[in-house]
Design a protein around this motif. Structure first.
Motif, PDB file in Angstrom:
ATOM      1  N   ALA A 363       0.823  -1.228   0.000  1.00 39.03           N
ATOM      2  CA  ALA A 363       0.000   0.000   0.000  1.00 39.03           C
ATOM      3  C   ALA A 363       0.850   1.269   0.000  1.00 39.03           C
ATOM      4  O   ALA A 363       0.434   2.302  -0.516  1.00 39.03           O
ATOM      5  CB  ALA A 363      -0.920  -0.008   1.223  1.00 39.03           C
ATOM      6  N   LYS A 364       2.033   1.157   0.562  1.00 38.37           N
ATOM      7  CA  LYS A 364       2.859   2.354   0.783  1.00 38.37           C
ATOM      8  C   LYS A 364       3.137   3.103  -0.526  1.00 38.37           C
ATOM      9  O   LYS A 364       3.620   2.533  -1.502  1.00 38.37           O
ATOM     10  CB  LYS A 364       4.182   1.963   1.437  1.00 38.37           C
ATOM     11  CG  LYS A 364       4.967   3.169   1.905  1.00 38.37           C
ATOM     12  CD  LYS A 364       6.119   2.799   2.801  1.00 38.37           C
ATOM     13  CE  LYS A 364       6.745   4.094   3.327  1.00 38.37           C
ATOM     14  NZ  LYS A 364       7.785   3.827   4.306  1.00 38.37           N
ATOM     15  N   GLY A 365       2.796   4.397  -0.513  1.00 39.64           N
ATOM     16  CA  GLY A 365       3.066   5.231  -1.685  1.00 39.64           C
ATOM     17  C   GLY A 365       2.096   5.006  -2.836  1.00 39.64           C
ATOM     18  O   GLY A 365       2.281   5.550  -3.920  1.00 39.64           O
ATOM     19  N   ARG A 366       1.090   4.181  -2.622  1.00 43.38           N
ATOM     20  CA  ARG A 366       0.100   3.946  -3.676  1.00 43.38           C
ATOM     21  C   ARG A 366      -1.277   4.395  -3.182  1.00 43.38           C
ATOM     22  O   ARG A 366      -1.454   4.709  -2.009  1.00 43.38           O
ATOM     23  CB  ARG A 366       0.077   2.458  -4.053  1.00 43.38           C
ATOM     24  CG  ARG A 366       1.399   1.956  -4.635  1.00 43.38           C
ATOM     25  CD  ARG A 366       1.229   0.574  -5.262  1.00 43.38           C
ATOM     26  NE  ARG A 366       2.438   0.179  -5.987  1.00 43.38           N
ATOM     27  CZ  ARG A 366       3.409  -0.571  -5.468  1.00 43.38           C
ATOM     28  NH1 ARG A 366       3.334  -1.013  -4.225  1.00 43.38           N
ATOM     29  NH2 ARG A 366       4.466  -0.875  -6.199  1.00 43.38           N
ATOM     30  N   LYS A 367      -2.247   4.381  -4.070  1.00 41.42           N
ATOM     31  CA  LYS A 367      -3.603   4.800  -3.702  1.00 41.42           C
ATOM     32  C   LYS A 367      -4.607   3.699  -4.038  1.00 41.42           C
ATOM     33  O   LYS A 367      -4.515   3.063  -5.100  1.00 41.42           O
ATOM     34  CB  LYS A 367      -4.004   6.062  -4.493  1.00 41.42           C
ATOM     35  CG  LYS A 367      -3.246   7.313  -4.076  1.00 41.42           C
ATOM     36  CD  LYS A 367      -3.781   7.887  -2.765  1.00 41.42           C
ATOM     37  CE  LYS A 367      -2.999   9.142  -2.359  1.00 41.42           C
ATOM     38  NZ  LYS A 367      -3.125   9.439  -0.917  1.00 41.42           N
ATOM     39  N   ALA A 399      -2.918   5.783   1.899  1.00 40.20           N
ATOM     40  CA  ALA A 399      -3.230   5.064   0.654  1.00 40.20           C
ATOM     41  C   ALA A 399      -4.735   5.003   0.396  1.00 40.20           C
ATOM     42  O   ALA A 399      -5.155   4.559  -0.669  1.00 40.20           O
ATOM     43  CB  ALA A 399      -2.644   3.657   0.713  1.00 40.20           C
ATOM     44  N   ALA A 454      -2.817  -5.372  -3.105  1.00 38.45           N
ATOM     45  CA  ALA A 454      -2.551  -5.177  -4.534  1.00 38.45           C
ATOM     46  C   ALA A 454      -3.863  -5.005  -5.302  1.00 38.45           C
ATOM     47  O   ALA A 454      -3.980  -4.136  -6.175  1.00 38.45           O
ATOM     48  CB  ALA A 454      -1.750  -6.359  -5.085  1.00 38.45           C
ATOM     49  N   VAL A 457      -5.429  -1.560  -4.731  1.00 35.90           N
ATOM     50  CA  VAL A 457      -4.758  -0.516  -5.499  1.00 35.90           C
ATOM     51  C   VAL A 457      -5.125  -0.607  -6.987  1.00 35.90           C
ATOM     52  O   VAL A 457      -5.419   0.388  -7.638  1.00 35.90           O
ATOM     53  CB  VAL A 457      -3.223  -0.634  -5.292  1.00 35.90           C
ATOM     54  CG1 VAL A 457      -2.476   0.217  -6.301  1.00 35.90           C
ATOM     55  CG2 VAL A 457      -2.860  -0.251  -3.859  1.00 35.90           C
ATOM     56  N   ALA A 458      -5.138  -1.837  -7.496  1.00 40.00           N
ATOM     57  CA  ALA A 458      -5.395  -2.025  -8.931  1.00 40.00           C
ATOM     58  C   ALA A 458      -6.876  -1.880  -9.283  1.00 40.00           C
ATOM     59  O   ALA A 458      -7.224  -1.576 -10.417  1.00 40.00           O
ATOM     60  CB  ALA A 458      -4.889  -3.401  -9.361  1.00 40.00           C
ATOM     61  N   PHE A 467       4.275  -5.899  -8.133  1.00 38.44           N
ATOM     62  CA  PHE A 467       4.333  -4.673  -7.333  1.00 38.44           C
ATOM     63  C   PHE A 467       5.663  -4.616  -6.594  1.00 38.44           C
ATOM     64  O   PHE A 467       5.952  -5.497  -5.788  1.00 38.44           O
ATOM     65  CB  PHE A 467       3.218  -4.656  -6.277  1.00 38.44           C
ATOM     66  CG  PHE A 467       1.852  -4.394  -6.848  1.00 38.44           C
ATOM     67  CD1 PHE A 467       1.262  -5.290  -7.729  1.00 38.44           C
ATOM     68  CD2 PHE A 467       1.154  -3.251  -6.496  1.00 38.44           C
ATOM     69  CE1 PHE A 467      -0.004  -5.054  -8.242  1.00 38.44           C
ATOM     70  CE2 PHE A 467      -0.107  -3.006  -7.002  1.00 38.44           C
ATOM     71  CZ  PHE A 467      -0.684  -3.907  -7.875  1.00 38.44           C
ATOM     72  N   THR A 469       7.897  -3.533  -3.648  1.00 40.15           N
ATOM     73  CA  THR A 469       7.522  -3.182  -2.272  1.00 40.15           C
ATOM     74  C   THR A 469       8.450  -2.111  -1.718  1.00 40.15           C
ATOM     75  O   THR A 469       9.574  -1.945  -2.176  1.00 40.15           O
ATOM     76  CB  THR A 469       7.568  -4.412  -1.349  1.00 40.15           C
ATOM     77  OG1 THR A 469       8.858  -4.994  -1.447  1.00 40.15           O
ATOM     78  CG2 THR A 469       6.505  -5.415  -1.733  1.00 40.15           C
ATOM     79  N   HIS A 470       7.913  -1.394  -0.739  1.00 41.95           N
ATOM     80  CA  HIS A 470       8.670  -0.301  -0.135  1.00 41.95           C
ATOM     81  C   HIS A 470       8.938  -0.609   1.313  1.00 41.95           C
ATOM     82  O   HIS A 470       8.100  -1.164   1.979  1.00 41.95           O
ATOM     83  CB  HIS A 470       7.870   1.002  -0.243  1.00 41.95           C
ATOM     84  CG  HIS A 470       7.482   1.325  -1.658  1.00 41.95           C
ATOM     85  ND1 HIS A 470       8.366   1.824  -2.557  1.00 41.95           N
ATOM     86  CD2 HIS A 470       6.324   1.161  -2.320  1.00 41.95           C
ATOM     87  CE1 HIS A 470       7.744   1.990  -3.728  1.00 41.95           C
ATOM     88  NE2 HIS A 470       6.513   1.586  -3.602  1.00 41.95           N
TER      89      HIS A 470
END
Lengths: 470, 200
Positions: A363-367, A399, A454, A457-458, A467, A469-470
């Motif tokens: 989720a990190k850095g994604r929406k 996110a 995932a 987000v998608a 994806f 990862t962070h």
């Protein structure tokens, strides 16, 4: 008949007597209680003038019906409020340990037992909940019971039982990147079938389980019941002992070494014999997604949905046809094309800290996609606290996930968290049964917490391996 | 406690593999703190649309009202440990179940309610279900003494774990008193068995 297994050793140690029926009177070392399956059992004790025989081995909490947005009392749902009052009254009247909100230790019963160190190797554990098999991760014999059996355990700390057969389920080799304990669990149910475990306890063994952390082991044992096995377990080892050390109820100081020595003695012998044995290679497993209405109806995320006409067994074929009708999906469809409406991360299967970390890494850095309602429900107050100390709540909120309070939530939707109409969820829970998530036309896709993130987000099922990862 | 040796009555076929406990009783009914109304709910979402109109389900059909023997297929009652599932069937009027197989917890819960859950072969279950559909007025007999089901011209062999059969036949299926009677033995064993306090 199996011999020399952990199952046999724990069973023998806890067998009190043979009853006139031929069943064994089995002592239950730890009885876990929750609000839904216990009120009738306490009423039966009252009717018969019985007490709780071993309140020091009886621990209650509330999880199934608690709302996860606001836990202010009284609950908005009058029925849920009455049920809460019943467990408060019953635990008080019968002197049972109770982890309520005020204790700071409330949570899903199968999450709090292990995290408080109540669950210890070599124990027999019962709870009026089928996912009691979770505790087998610690080398216990743990299984779900019905309410009349809850009454029996409250009244006598014992059950009348027949021994199960033992099947050793080995998975050797190394899991591929992106493949988690949940995928292993879904893969095994797919291969062994949802009825394959009837009459068996599963001993999970081999390199994959040796190398798996305790929380992953809990995920696998949790879903033993979805494969029909009432109990599943993993032999206790250093990973088990390291997890337990320092936990609130775990043995302390001088008792610790003695306890570890004893725990080791319960592990299956090298020359143990089994009623059945199956072996799989870890390289066969990829991230899994269920497409149907039983946890066995699943595929790897890169596969297409199967053709039910190709199923030889008529019963299974009819099940698959029913599943396609209910799910409004088509044979041959690409799994990754399935759009989702809701993303749920939580439950006794995947509501622990490592699950939240794995989901947060995606989720990190994604929406979260615009069409998706996504929410995270920590399995317990302690998991929630830990996650917030690590800043995971912020990652999720940024996110676009909602960050909730602890409870069973949308796993079984006995609370306000429910699908509406024919919404389709990506869910880290354990059951995709028709109506399971609160709507009789609702649809559920089971997958790992990282896969749920995932998909959130998608906006559709997605392969977590694509994806970074962070 | 009553002895359960024979169950007589008409039969209702509930067709399909893996009929789970959520289908038998939706979780929302588990919010009730007694079992008293469970008889109103079996298969609720399979019997009724959201607007209350009836769906096509065996439990809705006139000819199966008053049936006391449920005929199921594979892995009947899989899923949850909720005793509400057998409670709802028993309170609806079911007194015995015959299927190809039962989920383990569900079968155990049935016995705790004095309700036999016996298994028969796929072919035999199919024959029994067909008979119940074609001639719903037929009286079925589940005979635990001889481990048979007899109906019309059919006689099929059935099975169940010996200890559960004994408990039903001897009338000792309500196990609480048996277990409590051994409390002395239990106390002795409890003193040296693993304890959640970590006490050794």
């Amino acid at each position: 008949m199996a011999k020399g297994t952990l199952y046999n050793k724990v069973w023998d140690a806890h067998a009190i007597a043979q009853l006139p029926t031929g069943q064994t009177q089995l002592f239950i070392g730890l009885h876990l209680v929750h609000e839904v399956t216990s009120p009738q059992a306490f009423d039966m004790l009252r009717e018969r003038g019985l007490k709780v025989a071993y309140p020091d081995r009886t621990f209650a909490t509330m999880d199934h019906i608690v709302p996860t947005r606001s836990q202010a009392r009284p609950f908005q749902d009058g029925e849920a409020e009455l049920m809460m009052q019943a467990i408060e009254r019953n635990t008080k009247e019968f002197g049972v340990n109770f982890f309520d909100f005020a204790s700071g230790r409330q949570g899903v019963v199968h999450i709090i037992g292990p995290e408080l160190g109540l669950t210890q190797p070599g124990m027999t554990i019962a709870c009026g909940d089928s996912h009691t098999s979770t505790h087998g991760a610690f080398g216990t014999l743990a299984f779900g019971i019905g309410t009349s059996q809850v009454r029996d355990v409250l009244a006598s700390q014992c059950l009348s039982m027949d021994a199960m057969k033992v099947r050793r389920v080995e998975v050797n080799g190394q899991l591929k990147t992106g493949v988690t304990a949940k995928d292993v669990a879904l893969f095994l149910i797919n291969r062994l079938g949802v009825k394959g475990g009837i009459g068996y306890a599963y001993e999970y063994a081999g390199q994959v389980f040796d190398e798996m952390g305790m929380e992953g082991r809990m995920t696998v044992c949790n879903m033993a019941i979805e494969g029909g096995a009432r109990a599943g377990y993993i032999n206790p080892d250093q990973t088990t002992f390291d997890y337990l050390k320092g936990k609130e109820h775990a043995p302390k100081a001088a008792d610790w070494e003695q306890a570890v020595a004893r725990w080791k003695s319960y592990a299956s012998d090298a020359d143990a014999s089994y009623d059945d044995m199956v072996r799989y290679d870890a390289s066969e497993i990829e991230p899994m997604v269920t497409w149907g209405v039983t946890p066995g109806q699943s595929v790897g995320v890169s596969e297409k949905l199967p053709n039910p006409e190709a199923i030889a067994d008529d019963g299974e074929k009819q099940s698959a046809l029913l599943a396609f009708r209910h799910m409004k999906l088509s044979p041959g469809q690409k799994t990754a094309d399935i759009k989702i409406d809701v993303a749920f991360i939580g439950s006794c299967t995947n509501g622990r800290i490592s699950d939240l970390r794995a989901a947060a890494a995606i989720a990190k850095g994604r929406k979260v996609a615009a069409n998706v309602q996504a929410f995270v429900v920590p399995g317990s107050m302690l998991v929630r606290k830990q996650a917030m100390e690590e800043g995971l709540d912020k990652v999720f909120i940024e996110a676009g996930f909602e960050w909730r309070e602890a409870g069973c939530s949308m796993c079984l939707a006995m609370n306000p968290d429910q699908l509406k109409g024919d919404q389709i969820s990506a869910s880290s829970s354990n059951r995709n049964f028709i109506g399971r998530q609160g709507s009789s036309t609702g649809r559920t896709l089971l997958m790992s917490p990282a896969m749920v993130a995932a998909a959130a987000v998608a906006g559709h099922v997605a392969d977590v391996r694509e994806f970074a990862t962070h | 406690m009553s002895k359960v040796v024979h169950v007589k009555g008409r039969a209702v076929p509930v067709i399909g593999d893996d009929i789970d406990t959520d289908r038998i009783i939706p979780a929302r009914y588990l919010k009730e703190i007694t079992f008293s109304r469970m008889g109103e709910y079996p298969f609720y979402d399979e019997r009724f649309n959201a607007d209350g109109s009836k769906k096509d389900h065996a439990f809705n059909k006139t000819e199966f009202q008053g049936a006391s023997i449920l005929l199921g297929n594979v892995n009947f009652g899989c899923g949850s440990s909720r005793e509400h599932a057998p409670q709802s069937l028993v309170r609806w009027g079911i007194r015995a179940l015959v299927a190809e197989s039962f989920a383990e917890i569900f079968a155990g819960n049935c016995v705790m309610l004095g309700t036999p859950a016996v298994v028969a072969s796929k072919a035999d279950v199919a024959a029994l279900q067909q008979l119940a559909r074609q001639a719903p007025e037929t009286e079925f007999l589940v005979d635990l003494e001889n481990l048979e089901v007899r109906a019309g011209t059919l006689t099929v062999k059935v099975n169940m774990p010996a200890s559960r059969r004994n408990a039903l036949i001897e009338g000792s299926w309500d196990s609480t008193s048996l277990l409590v009677a051994n409390s002395g033995l239990v106390a002795k064993a409890a003193a040296h068995l693993p304890h959640p306090s970590g006490r050794l």
